[in-house]
Design a protein around this motif. Structure first.
Motif, PDB file in Angstrom:
ATOM      1  N   THR A   5      -3.342   6.360 -15.035  1.00 44.15           N
ATOM      2  CA  THR A   5      -2.573   6.330 -13.547  1.00 44.15           C
ATOM      3  C   THR A   5      -2.387   5.092 -13.532  1.00 44.15           C
ATOM      4  OG1 THR A   5      -4.862   6.109 -12.641  1.00 44.15           O
ATOM      5  CG2 THR A   5      -4.002   8.321 -13.137  1.00 44.15           C
TER       6      THR A   5
ATOM      7  N   SER B 295      -7.512   2.201  -3.757  1.00 44.64           N
ATOM      8  CA  SER B 295      -7.125   3.345  -2.462  1.00 44.64           C
ATOM      9  C   SER B 295      -5.742   2.971  -2.220  1.00 44.64           C
ATOM     10  CB  SER B 295      -8.044   2.993  -1.265  1.00 44.64           C
ATOM     11  OG  SER B 295      -9.297   3.432  -1.818  1.00 44.64           O
ATOM     12  N   GLY B 296      -4.837   2.401  -3.338  1.00 42.63           N
ATOM     13  CA  GLY B 296      -3.230   2.459  -2.948  1.00 42.63           C
ATOM     14  C   GLY B 296      -3.028   0.955  -2.633  1.00 42.63           C
TER      15      GLY B 296
ATOM     16  N   HIS C  85     -10.615  -5.677  -6.870  1.00 40.28           N
ATOM     17  CA  HIS C  85     -11.543  -4.832  -6.751  1.00 40.28           C
ATOM     18  C   HIS C  85     -12.627  -5.629  -6.530  1.00 40.28           C
ATOM     19  CE1 HIS C  85     -14.209  -1.646  -8.039  1.00 40.28           C
ATOM     20  NE2 HIS C  85     -13.318  -0.756  -7.794  1.00 40.28           N
TER      21      HIS C  85
ATOM     22  N   THR D 223       1.467   5.478  -2.059  1.00 37.25           N
ATOM     23  CA  THR D 223       0.560   6.628  -3.049  1.00 37.25           C
ATOM     24  C   THR D 223       1.398   6.652  -4.273  1.00 37.25           C
ATOM     25  OG1 THR D 223       2.255   8.193  -2.252  1.00 37.25           O
ATOM     26  CG2 THR D 223       0.321   8.104  -0.997  1.00 37.25           C
ATOM     27  N   ASN D 224       0.871   7.232  -5.293  1.00 43.85           N
ATOM     28  CA  ASN D 224       1.500   7.425  -6.786  1.00 43.85           C
ATOM     29  C   ASN D 224       2.882   8.019  -6.400  1.00 43.85           C
ATOM     30  OD1 ASN D 224      -1.043   6.561  -7.765  1.00 43.85           O
ATOM     31  ND2 ASN D 224      -1.535   8.695  -8.355  1.00 43.85           N
TER      32      ASN D 224
ATOM     33  N   ASN E 151      -4.511   2.866  -7.881  1.00 38.48           N
ATOM     34  CA  ASN E 151      -5.421   3.828  -7.558  1.00 38.48           C
ATOM     35  C   ASN E 151      -6.917   3.434  -7.518  1.00 38.48           C
ATOM     36  OD1 ASN E 151      -4.002   5.962  -7.419  1.00 38.48           O
ATOM     37  ND2 ASN E 151      -3.729   6.474  -9.496  1.00 38.48           N
ATOM     38  N   VAL E 152      -7.275   2.360  -8.312  1.00 38.40           N
ATOM     39  CA  VAL E 152      -8.684   1.690  -8.386  1.00 38.40           C
ATOM     40  C   VAL E 152      -8.744   1.165  -6.747  1.00 38.40           C
ATOM     41  CG1 VAL E 152      -8.857   1.595 -10.636  1.00 38.40           C
ATOM     42  CG2 VAL E 152      -8.183  -0.289  -9.254  1.00 38.40           C
TER      43      VAL E 152
ATOM     44  N   HIS F 159       0.765  -1.309  -0.141  1.00 39.62           N
ATOM     45  CA  HIS F 159       0.202   0.084  -0.052  1.00 39.62           C
ATOM     46  C   HIS F 159       0.818   1.278  -0.001  1.00 39.62           C
ATOM     47  CE1 HIS F 159      -2.262   3.059   2.125  1.00 39.62           C
ATOM     48  NE2 HIS F 159      -3.451   2.852   1.232  1.00 39.62           N
TER      49      HIS F 159
ATOM     50  N   HIS G  37      -2.420  -3.023  -3.492  1.00 39.97           N
ATOM     51  CA  HIS G  37      -2.240  -3.718  -4.482  1.00 39.97           C
ATOM     52  C   HIS G  37      -1.260  -4.931  -4.258  1.00 39.97           C
ATOM     53  CE1 HIS G  37       1.027  -0.697  -4.611  1.00 39.97           C
ATOM     54  NE2 HIS G  37       1.501  -1.586  -5.525  1.00 39.97           N
TER      55      HIS G  37
END
Length: 128
Positions: free
Chosen positions: A65, A72-73, A34, A9-10, A69-70, A7, A75
């Protein structure tokens, strides 16, 4: 090979990927789970800082992006390395940097199937 739930941020994508390759890992893919769309996976095959640079520049110069992002960070990355010891070091580093996220009970169930599918689809690695 090991799958890590992470987890961030970009702005932290480059640091995360560079750290993994600096420790000797190859980032084979990124996957998000998701709730509405299900599992979405993209092959990456990032094995060195040059690959990281190209990937990050493609994100910066395009209108897309990161997949993270889909969700909330949150993945997953499947990472390969020469040994379990290297994977252990990568896991420790991700934890120390605050990127490692805890697996939820239902996520533990789909990870073995994901690993098996990756082994079937793995492509040979080229040099950096």
């Amino acid at each position: 090979m090991r799958t890590f739930k992470v987890h961030h941020t970009n702005d932290e994508v480059e640091d995360e990927l560079n750290a993994i390759v600096d420790f000797g890992g190859t980032v084979l893919d990124v996957m998000v789970n998701h709730r509405a769309y299900g599992k979405m996976t993209a092959a990456l095959h990032i094995k060195c800082r040059r690959d990281v640079h190209i990937f990050v520049e493609n994100l910066r110069s395009g209108k897309s992006t990161p997949l993270l992002n889909v969700t909330s960070g949150y993945h997953f990355h499947t990472v390969s390395a020469d040994s379990d010891a290297v994977l252990d070091e990568i896991e420790q580093m991700l934890s120390e940097r605050g990127y490692l996220a805890e697996l939820l009970p239902y996520e533990k169930e789909f990870l073995p199937a994901m690993k098996s599918a990756l082994l079937d689809a793995q492509s040979p690695e080229a040099g950096c």
